[in-house]
Design an enzyme around this catalytic site. Structure first.
Site, PDB file in Angstrom:
ATOM      1  N   THR A 158       0.826  -1.213   0.000  1.00  0.00           N
ATOM      2  CA  THR A 158       0.000   0.000   0.000  1.00  0.00           C
ATOM      3  C   THR A 158       0.858   1.261   0.000  1.00  0.00           C
ATOM      4  O   THR A 158       0.660   2.165  -0.814  1.00  0.00           O
ATOM      5  CB  THR A 158      -0.906   0.024   1.251  1.00  0.00           C
ATOM      6  OG1 THR A 158      -1.609  -1.215   1.295  1.00  0.00           O
ATOM      7  CG2 THR A 158      -1.892   1.166   1.197  1.00  0.00           C
ATOM      8  N   ARG A 203       8.715  -8.551  -5.531  1.00  0.00           N
ATOM      9  CA  ARG A 203       8.638  -9.871  -6.170  1.00  0.00           C
ATOM     10  C   ARG A 203       7.258 -10.177  -6.708  1.00  0.00           C
ATOM     11  O   ARG A 203       7.103 -11.024  -7.581  1.00  0.00           O
ATOM     12  CB  ARG A 203       8.995 -10.948  -5.148  1.00  0.00           C
ATOM     13  CG  ARG A 203      10.486 -10.997  -4.919  1.00  0.00           C
ATOM     14  CD  ARG A 203      10.887 -12.143  -4.050  1.00  0.00           C
ATOM     15  NE  ARG A 203      12.319 -11.990  -3.778  1.00  0.00           N
ATOM     16  CZ  ARG A 203      12.943 -12.512  -2.748  1.00  0.00           C
ATOM     17  NH1 ARG A 203      12.282 -13.269  -1.893  1.00  0.00           N
ATOM     18  NH2 ARG A 203      14.234 -12.320  -2.576  1.00  0.00           N
ATOM     19  N   GLU A 218       9.743  10.536   8.522  1.00  0.00           N
ATOM     20  CA  GLU A 218       8.522  11.323   8.763  1.00  0.00           C
ATOM     21  C   GLU A 218       7.278  10.435   8.755  1.00  0.00           C
ATOM     22  O   GLU A 218       6.343  10.645   9.533  1.00  0.00           O
ATOM     23  CB  GLU A 218       8.399  12.419   7.685  1.00  0.00           C
ATOM     24  CG  GLU A 218       7.232  13.357   7.851  1.00  0.00           C
ATOM     25  CD  GLU A 218       7.350  14.228   9.097  1.00  0.00           C
ATOM     26  OE1 GLU A 218       8.144  15.158   9.111  1.00  0.00           O
ATOM     27  OE2 GLU A 218       6.624  13.945  10.077  1.00  0.00           O
ATOM     28  N   VAL A 246       5.671   8.088  12.069  1.00  0.00           N
ATOM     29  CA  VAL A 246       4.837   8.544  13.184  1.00  0.00           C
ATOM     30  C   VAL A 246       3.678   9.384  12.666  1.00  0.00           C
ATOM     31  O   VAL A 246       3.883  10.385  11.978  1.00  0.00           O
ATOM     32  CB  VAL A 246       5.662   9.374  14.199  1.00  0.00           C
ATOM     33  CG1 VAL A 246       4.791   9.807  15.374  1.00  0.00           C
ATOM     34  CG2 VAL A 246       6.870   8.591  14.692  1.00  0.00           C
ATOM     35  N   GLY A 300       1.456   9.026  10.329  1.00  0.00           N
ATOM     36  CA  GLY A 300       1.143   9.044   8.897  1.00  0.00           C
ATOM     37  C   GLY A 300       1.437  10.346   8.192  1.00  0.00           C
ATOM     38  O   GLY A 300       2.594  10.766   8.092  1.00  0.00           O
ATOM     39  N   ILE A 308       0.681  13.432   9.017  1.00  0.00           N
ATOM     40  CA  ILE A 308       0.942  14.612   9.847  1.00  0.00           C
ATOM     41  C   ILE A 308       2.447  14.835   9.927  1.00  0.00           C
ATOM     42  O   ILE A 308       3.175  13.938  10.337  1.00  0.00           O
ATOM     43  CB  ILE A 308       0.399  14.411  11.280  1.00  0.00           C
ATOM     44  CG1 ILE A 308      -1.093  14.077  11.252  1.00  0.00           C
ATOM     45  CG2 ILE A 308       0.677  15.633  12.138  1.00  0.00           C
ATOM     46  CD1 ILE A 308      -1.660  13.700  12.625  1.00  0.00           C
ATOM     47  N   GLY A 339     -11.977  -2.954   6.939  1.00  0.00           N
ATOM     48  CA  GLY A 339     -10.580  -2.739   6.576  1.00  0.00           C
ATOM     49  C   GLY A 339      -9.872  -1.742   7.474  1.00  0.00           C
ATOM     50  O   GLY A 339      -8.747  -1.337   7.199  1.00  0.00           O
ATOM     51  N   ASP A 364       1.724  -0.786  18.312  1.00  0.00           N
ATOM     52  CA  ASP A 364       2.010   0.172  17.249  1.00  0.00           C
ATOM     53  C   ASP A 364       2.138   1.586  17.825  1.00  0.00           C
ATOM     54  O   ASP A 364       3.084   2.313  17.509  1.00  0.00           O
ATOM     55  CB  ASP A 364       0.880   0.112  16.206  1.00  0.00           C
ATOM     56  CG  ASP A 364       1.033   1.171  15.136  1.00  0.00           C
ATOM     57  OD1 ASP A 364       2.004   1.077  14.355  1.00  0.00           O
ATOM     58  OD2 ASP A 364       0.194   2.094  15.082  1.00  0.00           O
ATOM     59  N   LYS A 395       5.615   4.300  18.089  1.00  0.00           N
ATOM     60  CA  LYS A 395       5.636   5.724  17.742  1.00  0.00           C
ATOM     61  C   LYS A 395       5.970   6.571  18.962  1.00  0.00           C
ATOM     62  O   LYS A 395       6.681   7.581  18.868  1.00  0.00           O
ATOM     63  CB  LYS A 395       4.284   6.118  17.151  1.00  0.00           C
ATOM     64  CG  LYS A 395       3.979   5.373  15.845  1.00  0.00           C
ATOM     65  CD  LYS A 395       2.504   5.453  15.483  1.00  0.00           C
ATOM     66  CE  LYS A 395       2.183   4.678  14.221  1.00  0.00           C
ATOM     67  NZ  LYS A 395       0.718   4.520  14.015  1.00  0.00           N
TER      68      LYS A 395
END
Lengths: 430, 430
Positions: free
Chosen positions: A10, A42, A127, A130, A132, A134, A185, A199, A203
């Site tokens: 993604t 790949r 950048e 942490v 996304g 921002i 999702g 997660d 950060k």
């Protein structure tokens, strides 16, 4: 500037897409050509989905890392170890600058990688790692370098914030909302990484290192996720004038040799009219409290192809402009080890929900225990009565030390009339 | 890096104070010594109030500007022309980098000064000129260079936001709240600069130039202040689900040669649940909408010694680190003239409040005029009745072109039953 992107998931695909679409403005701002020279991937389907033009295609990220065809290696493979870390090390060793979105890797190996980059005379930029899209790394390092940072706190995981927001607006249970988030999702099939706070903790560890110019110390981040948050607690929070948010908090106490850092991720009750309470859904937010600027808040999308690509490309433009900054704001060799504050020393207010058999004397027992542990009650609420089933009793305390609170809670949990493990949530007022 | 500060008013004194207090962290982040080498100030009291140690004192800013004793000239004198502009030009000519907080000067002479800086091979930095302590210049230029900017909007004047917030929470009239703000020091003795929107317009012009890489064009910013906002409009806004905010808005329509820029400052009704509506009191906020990142919001203190000093010093640290960026994101010689969209072409919804004599046929006349001008009504509200005095009638429209709306409003204003000039406020949904 010749860019090599390793990993076309993604984020990698987003980087390719935005670099291609906005090439003219990006190059005008970079002051030079910024070319997607090569990718490493790949998966044939991922390659086929992108218009790669004359971009060279590698199947091996390690080969891309040391390729003569690139100046900057963009690592968007993921994973704290393995190929991600090996390829970043190889790229730095081969004289490439590195841009990564990999918070897990940096949380665990950030200090060593920053030192490696420095010894190679290269830049390690992150950048996108942490919050996304921002630009909080730049906001903190370039925007607020005049400040002694007092505290940084933020909503750093969109999945958890979505779940907590939805629990609040619908009154539904955690498991139910999580299942829905997975269908939509917004949550992974294996959600542990998000909902257990890992997660956000990655950060948080990076923000602490950057805010205070110390070595990354992920191992000492206190982490508590949102699995235990019940619909009942969400409802009581509202009634008490709070909202429940999973926050990452870093705070300095003391100065110089006595400086110690709080690093923690856990559900918090925050006042309903606070800026952070208003950040709902999948959005992220970070509030920096500096001694000159006071509080600066930044909010935006914390994940997704476009926002993450925006941050990766910000790092590329900075490299194109020749901006070379130390990874954590000061030279990597100057980063002091972090002396951290154990969670037991946290000082603040608490929310405590008990499920008790509605019989005479229970409240007296509970309040005696609190008194004996030196915990001062702020409010108590018992709204339901039922002679046959446990009913919720909610208490909030004045500021106290966590050690005392935990002591009180274990004694209370041992009372015969207390039917379930008590729910304890920290109250943060900022 | 040897710094010279010209002007020791609130901002200049704040710069000196923060540089002194936080010298250790600032120098660690800058990677070198950052020394307050000299100041320029004539006011003995201001000089006496600061602990200037070995700092050289000039009485003439022009002499400081070309002094051998400094590398960077910090202009915090103020004023669009005169000594501020002359000293900045002199400093650049003498090979100094310049840091300024002077939005009036940059709004009027920004393009020329940026070109002058570029031709001298020097940097002209101005983080403090827009939104005080919020690092929005870096947020936009360094944090979001991957994005085609669709729009920037913000609360850029804390005085106006304080007045509007207080009018809302207290129901009091504009003049009354302004007088209070003056007593509290939130508004100047001569408040025109703030409340007529000029200050916000200066900042808006700078944000437009930076967001779109075009020449600063302050003269074509449409400006309307908040003097005409009545307590009645504030009350109706609330009833309709809006809040009134003075916003600076810049937006691009069209691409390439057809690109045109909206630049405007005026009171807006914004949905009560929008992020910008929640920013109350003296705070500033800026929302950047980029095609990759979507929306990023930054809020914080827009004025005051500490926050402004924080931004000035951020520029100094960047210079110490050798970061040299074009003033408006792309080389000054490459800045295209701005083709702007006249306010008459604004497309959006409107709030219209009339004071009408409560007699048969008035509403029919008003709605016929709107229909004839092609304006489509969304809602109408008439809550009071009085046979003897004018009563308020409030209408909101669907999206329409300002030209048509203004046509309708003049025709409506000419109706015999319409007792006062109509109040027209633009509705912005973002």
């Amino acid at each position: 500037l010749r860019i090599g992107v390793a990993g076309l998931g993604t984020v990698g695909a987003g980087v390719v897409e935005v670099m291609t679409r906005n090439r003219a403005v990006i190059e005008a701002r970079a002051g030079r050509a910024v070319v997607l020279a090569a990718v490493a991937e790949r998966d044939e389907a991922r390659l086929a989905a992108l218009d790669l033009g004359e971009t060279a295609v590698f199947t091996d990220a390690m080969a891309l890392a040391s390729s003569e065809a690139i100046d900057v290696f963009v690592e968007v493979i993921g994973g704290a170890e393995g190929i991600a870390k090996a390829s970043v090390e190889a790229a730095l060793g081969a004289g490439k600058d590195v841009v990564t979105a990999n918070k897990a890797m940096l949380a665990k190996h950030g200090t060593a990688l920053a030192q490696h980059a420095e010894s190679c005379g290269r830049t390690l930029a992150y950048e996108a790692a942490v919050a996304g899209g921002i630009p909080i790394i730049r906001g903190l390092r370039e925007g607020l370098p005049a400040n002694r940072i007092r505290e940084v706190h933020g909503i750093l995981n969109g999945t958890c914030n979505y779940i907590l927001s939805t629990m609040r607006t619908t009154g539904r249970a955690f498991a139910d909302v999580l299942a829905e988030a997975q269908r939509l999702g917004y949550a992974e099939a294996d959600p542990a990484f998000d909902i257990d706070g890992i997660d956000a903790a990655h950060k948080t560890a990076l923000l602490a290192a950057l805010a205070f110019g110390m070595q990354v110390d992920f191992a000492s981040v206190y982490v508590e996720g949102i699995r235990a948050i019940s619909a009942l607690d969400v409802e009581y929070a509202e009634a008490l004038g709070y909202r429940i948010k999973l926050l990452g908090i870093v705070r300095q106490s003391g100065e110089g040799a006595a400086a110690a850092i709080e690093q923690r991720v856990h559900p918090c009750m925050v006042p309903i009219d606070s800026a952070i309470a208003a950040v709902e859904g999948v959005f992220n937010a970070v509030i920096v409290d500096g001694d000159a600027v006071d509080k600066v808040l930044m909010t935006g999308r914390g994940a997704g192809a476009g926002p993450t690509a925006s941050s990766v490309i910000a790092d590329l433009v900075a490299l194109a402009r020749g901006q070379r900054l130390p990874t954590f704001g000061v030279p990597a060799t100057a980063l002091a080890p972090m002396r951290t504050v154990p969670i037991e020393d946290r000082r603040g207010a608490y929310y405590l929900r008990l499920m008790v058999m509605d019989q005479p004397g229970v409240i007296a027992d509970v309040t005696s225990i609190l008194r004996d542990c030196g915990v001062s009650l702020e409010a108590m609420m018992q709204r339901r009565h039922d002679p046959d089933k446990p009913v919720p009793v909610v208490l909030t305390t004045h500021a106290t030390v966590e050690r005392s609170m935990k002591q009180a809670v274990s004694a209370i949990a041992a009372l015969k009339a207390v039917a379930e493990p008590p729910a304890l949530i920290r109250i943060e007022s900022f």
